[in-house]
Write a protein that holds these residues in place. Structure first.
Motif, PDB file in Angstrom:
ATOM      1  N   LYS A 171       0.749  -1.163   0.007  1.00 40.36           N
ATOM      2  CA  LYS A 171       0.063  -0.173   0.059  1.00 40.36           C
ATOM      3  C   LYS A 171       0.610   1.306  -0.179  1.00 40.36           C
ATOM      4  O   LYS A 171       0.719   2.443  -0.817  1.00 40.36           O
ATOM      5  CB  LYS A 171      -1.177  -0.153   1.200  1.00 40.36           C
ATOM      6  N   LEU A 172       1.807   1.220   0.812  1.00 39.84           N
ATOM      7  CA  LEU A 172       2.772   2.375   0.904  1.00 39.84           C
ATOM      8  C   LEU A 172       3.390   2.752  -0.379  1.00 39.84           C
ATOM      9  O   LEU A 172       3.399   3.969  -0.881  1.00 39.84           O
ATOM     10  CB  LEU A 172       3.993   2.211   1.660  1.00 39.84           C
ATOM     11  N   SER A 173       3.773   1.780  -1.336  1.00 39.53           N
ATOM     12  CA  SER A 173       4.304   2.196  -2.675  1.00 39.53           C
ATOM     13  C   SER A 173       3.568   2.711  -3.563  1.00 39.53           C
ATOM     14  O   SER A 173       3.428   3.566  -4.352  1.00 39.53           O
ATOM     15  CB  SER A 173       5.154   0.793  -3.235  1.00 39.53           C
ATOM     16  N   LEU A 174       2.234   2.120  -3.622  1.00 38.84           N
ATOM     17  CA  LEU A 174       1.104   2.584  -4.508  1.00 38.84           C
ATOM     18  C   LEU A 174       0.611   3.806  -3.865  1.00 38.84           C
ATOM     19  O   LEU A 174       0.700   4.679  -4.638  1.00 38.84           O
ATOM     20  CB  LEU A 174      -0.197   1.673  -4.248  1.00 38.84           C
ATOM     21  N   PHE A 175       0.655   4.318  -2.746  1.00 37.33           N
ATOM     22  CA  PHE A 175       0.245   5.560  -2.245  1.00 37.33           C
ATOM     23  C   PHE A 175       1.075   6.754  -2.727  1.00 37.33           C
ATOM     24  O   PHE A 175       0.797   7.548  -3.281  1.00 37.33           O
ATOM     25  CB  PHE A 175      -0.082   5.657  -0.653  1.00 37.33           C
ATOM     26  N   LEU A 176       2.601   6.287  -2.509  1.00 39.15           N
ATOM     27  CA  LEU A 176       3.490   7.575  -2.890  1.00 39.15           C
ATOM     28  C   LEU A 176       3.705   7.660  -4.399  1.00 39.15           C
ATOM     29  O   LEU A 176       3.893   8.595  -4.768  1.00 39.15           O
ATOM     30  CB  LEU A 176       4.814   6.978  -2.269  1.00 39.15           C
ATOM     31  N   ASN A 177       3.462   6.410  -5.124  1.00 38.40           N
ATOM     32  CA  ASN A 177       3.270   6.630  -6.730  1.00 38.40           C
ATOM     33  C   ASN A 177       2.273   7.390  -7.312  1.00 38.40           C
ATOM     34  O   ASN A 177       2.510   8.333  -8.008  1.00 38.40           O
ATOM     35  CB  ASN A 177       3.509   5.387  -7.344  1.00 38.40           C
ATOM     36  N   LEU A 178       1.134   7.358  -6.577  1.00 43.01           N
ATOM     37  CA  LEU A 178      -0.088   7.746  -6.881  1.00 43.01           C
ATOM     38  C   LEU A 178       0.268   9.274  -6.512  1.00 43.01           C
ATOM     39  O   LEU A 178       0.004  10.171  -7.257  1.00 43.01           O
ATOM     40  CB  LEU A 178      -1.281   7.592  -6.287  1.00 43.01           C
ATOM     41  N   VAL A 179       0.564   9.834  -5.476  1.00 47.21           N
ATOM     42  CA  VAL A 179       0.930  11.146  -4.915  1.00 47.21           C
ATOM     43  C   VAL A 179       1.931  11.890  -5.909  1.00 47.21           C
ATOM     44  O   VAL A 179       1.681  12.908  -6.276  1.00 47.21           O
ATOM     45  CB  VAL A 179       1.351  11.200  -3.477  1.00 47.21           C
ATOM     46  N   ASN A 180       2.772  11.244  -6.248  1.00 46.12           N
ATOM     47  CA  ASN A 180       4.064  11.792  -7.088  1.00 46.12           C
ATOM     48  C   ASN A 180       3.490  12.004  -8.270  1.00 46.12           C
ATOM     49  O   ASN A 180       4.131  13.015  -9.152  1.00 46.12           O
ATOM     50  CB  ASN A 180       5.308  10.619  -7.076  1.00 46.12           C
ATOM     51  N   ASP A 181       2.632  11.283  -8.947  1.00 47.32           N
ATOM     52  CA  ASP A 181       2.298  11.287 -10.284  1.00 47.32           C
ATOM     53  C   ASP A 181       1.054  12.471 -10.471  1.00 47.32           C
ATOM     54  O   ASP A 181       0.520  12.599 -11.699  1.00 47.32           O
ATOM     55  CB  ASP A 181       2.016  10.193 -11.062  1.00 47.32           C
ATOM     56  N   LEU A 182       0.676  12.968  -9.167  1.00 50.37           N
ATOM     57  CA  LEU A 182      -0.375  14.158  -9.568  1.00 50.37           C
ATOM     58  C   LEU A 182       0.188  15.164 -10.155  1.00 50.37           C
ATOM     59  O   LEU A 182      -0.360  16.376 -10.594  1.00 50.37           O
ATOM     60  CB  LEU A 182      -0.522  14.522  -7.967  1.00 50.37           C
ATOM     61  N   ASP A 209      -2.173   5.116   8.225  1.00 50.34           N
ATOM     62  CA  ASP A 209      -2.976   4.139   8.894  1.00 50.34           C
ATOM     63  C   ASP A 209      -2.106   2.772   9.093  1.00 50.34           C
ATOM     64  O   ASP A 209      -2.568   1.868   9.904  1.00 50.34           O
ATOM     65  CB  ASP A 209      -4.057   3.723   7.882  1.00 50.34           C
ATOM     66  N   ASN A 210      -0.844   2.818   8.663  1.00 48.68           N
ATOM     67  CA  ASN A 210       0.234   1.657   8.701  1.00 48.68           C
ATOM     68  C   ASN A 210       1.327   2.232   9.309  1.00 48.68           C
ATOM     69  O   ASN A 210       2.269   1.704   8.356  1.00 48.68           O
ATOM     70  CB  ASN A 210       0.011   0.740   7.500  1.00 48.68           C
ATOM     71  N   ILE A 211       1.511   2.924  10.445  1.00 48.09           N
ATOM     72  CA  ILE A 211       2.668   3.447  10.681  1.00 48.09           C
ATOM     73  C   ILE A 211       3.895   2.444  10.834  1.00 48.09           C
ATOM     74  O   ILE A 211       4.938   2.748  10.539  1.00 48.09           O
ATOM     75  CB  ILE A 211       2.478   4.481  11.794  1.00 48.09           C
ATOM     76  N   ASP A 216      11.252   4.501   7.658  1.00 50.76           N
ATOM     77  CA  ASP A 216      11.609   5.684   8.136  1.00 50.76           C
ATOM     78  C   ASP A 216      10.968   6.914   7.252  1.00 50.76           C
ATOM     79  O   ASP A 216      11.615   7.885   6.925  1.00 50.76           O
ATOM     80  CB  ASP A 216      12.996   5.948   7.668  1.00 50.76           C
ATOM     81  N   VAL A 217       9.543   6.352   6.629  1.00 47.20           N
ATOM     82  CA  VAL A 217       8.960   7.356   5.758  1.00 47.20           C
ATOM     83  C   VAL A 217       8.733   8.629   6.552  1.00 47.20           C
ATOM     84  O   VAL A 217       8.063   8.658   7.746  1.00 47.20           O
ATOM     85  CB  VAL A 217       7.893   6.616   4.892  1.00 47.20           C
ATOM     86  N   ASP A 218       8.720   9.689   6.107  1.00 40.66           N
ATOM     87  CA  ASP A 218       8.498  11.324   6.328  1.00 40.66           C
ATOM     88  C   ASP A 218       6.848  11.416   6.238  1.00 40.66           C
ATOM     89  O   ASP A 218       6.749  12.145   5.195  1.00 40.66           O
ATOM     90  CB  ASP A 218       9.241  12.339   5.951  1.00 40.66           C
ATOM     91  N   LEU A 219       6.261  11.075   7.062  1.00 49.22           N
ATOM     92  CA  LEU A 219       4.532  11.178   7.053  1.00 49.22           C
ATOM     93  C   LEU A 219       4.566  12.851   6.798  1.00 49.22           C
ATOM     94  O   LEU A 219       3.304  12.972   6.038  1.00 49.22           O
ATOM     95  CB  LEU A 219       3.873  10.672   8.298  1.00 49.22           C
ATOM     96  N   LEU A 220       5.035  13.654   7.572  1.00 52.55           N
ATOM     97  CA  LEU A 220       4.832  15.121   7.677  1.00 52.55           C
ATOM     98  C   LEU A 220       4.863  15.653   6.211  1.00 52.55           C
ATOM     99  O   LEU A 220       4.228  16.197   5.625  1.00 52.55           O
ATOM    100  CB  LEU A 220       5.420  15.869   8.509  1.00 52.55           C
TER     101      LEU A 220
END
Length: 256
Positions: A171-182, A209-211, A216-220
């Protein structure tokens, strides 16, 4: 007993047992249609899986997709598909969608996307879960510039499949890739990305939701990035649907 002079009509002949297709695939994969024909699932799966190959003519894949679309509406075909082979078409159909996207065959990708959604609706969880897992994997890495229809299909599945987000492996890789390609310039793609992000958020499938699984992902920083990019899309778009999805994502990033 004596005959009264009347004879009852002979019983109808039993349907012929399925036989292997010309390619030699197993007979159990040959499903009947109400018109009296048969569809070999193995032949269909092999053709769909080769959709991304340059050597596979697009019109052959399009014909297979159209034939399967008609078959899914046929109870004679659908009943044995549900009972014995609920997952068999899901993986090759996901490959067909990804392959059509890679070839930039928009009409073929749209056709595959529609059939994937129809298959999930007709067959249920076994097909839907396989499709969600595979499409999410495709969208978890690399540019999404070709994947308008893949994003659209995943959005539909997330919207219609119970606990769909739990089926996504990374889920993390999917979420980050989606945000990046905005950042992509296409209004249509950004709208689909925002909808998928929104569905992930209300399914509790965001990095917040899955901390424990995020290292070491920077959620902020992720939250700031999502807020900034969604605001940029909101300011530029003229599409009301995209605007609504932007507002949903801004609320998500603001909360976190």
């Amino acid at each position: 007993m004596e005959s009264d002079g009347e004879t009852s009509p002979p019983p109808p002949p039993a349907p012929a047992p399925p036989r292997a297709c010309g390619a030699g695939h197993r007979a159990s994969h040959s499903l009947p249609t109400s018109a009296g024909g048969r569809v070999c699932l193995s032949c269909a799966a092999a053709l769909l899986s080769s959709a991304g190959a340059a050597s596979t003519p697009s019109h052959h894949v399009a014909h297979a997709l159209a034939s399967l679309s008609l078959a899914l509406a046929d109870p004679a075909f659908l009943a044995p598909l549900r009972a014995a082979h609920p997952r068999l078409l899901a993986a090759p159909l996901a490959e067909a969608l990804a392959g059509a996207a890679a070839r930039r065959a928009a009409a073929l990708a749209s056709q595959a996307s529609d059939l994937a959604a129809d298959l999930a609706a007709a067959v249920g969880d076994p097909a839907a879960s396989e499709l969600v897992a595979r499409l999410a994997r495709v969208l978890s890495s690399g540019s999404l510039v070709k994947h308008l229809h893949t994003l659209h299909c995943l959005g539909i599945l997330l919207n219609t499949t119970k606990d769909a987000a739990a089926l996504i492996g990374d889920k993390l890789s999917l979420f980050l890739n989606l945000v990046n390609d905005l950042r992509l310039p296409s209004d249509e793609i950004r709208g689909e990305i925002l909808f998928v992000l929104y569905k992930l958020s209300i399914s509790n499938a965001t990095p917040w939701d899955n901390i424990c699984d995020n290292g070491d992902v920077d959620l902020l920083a992720i939250g700031r990035n999502l807020l900034q990019l969604s605001l940029e899309v909101l300011l530029k778009t003229q599409n009301d649907t995209v605007r609504l999805n932007c507002i949903g994502c801004q609320r998500i990033s603001a909360i976190y």
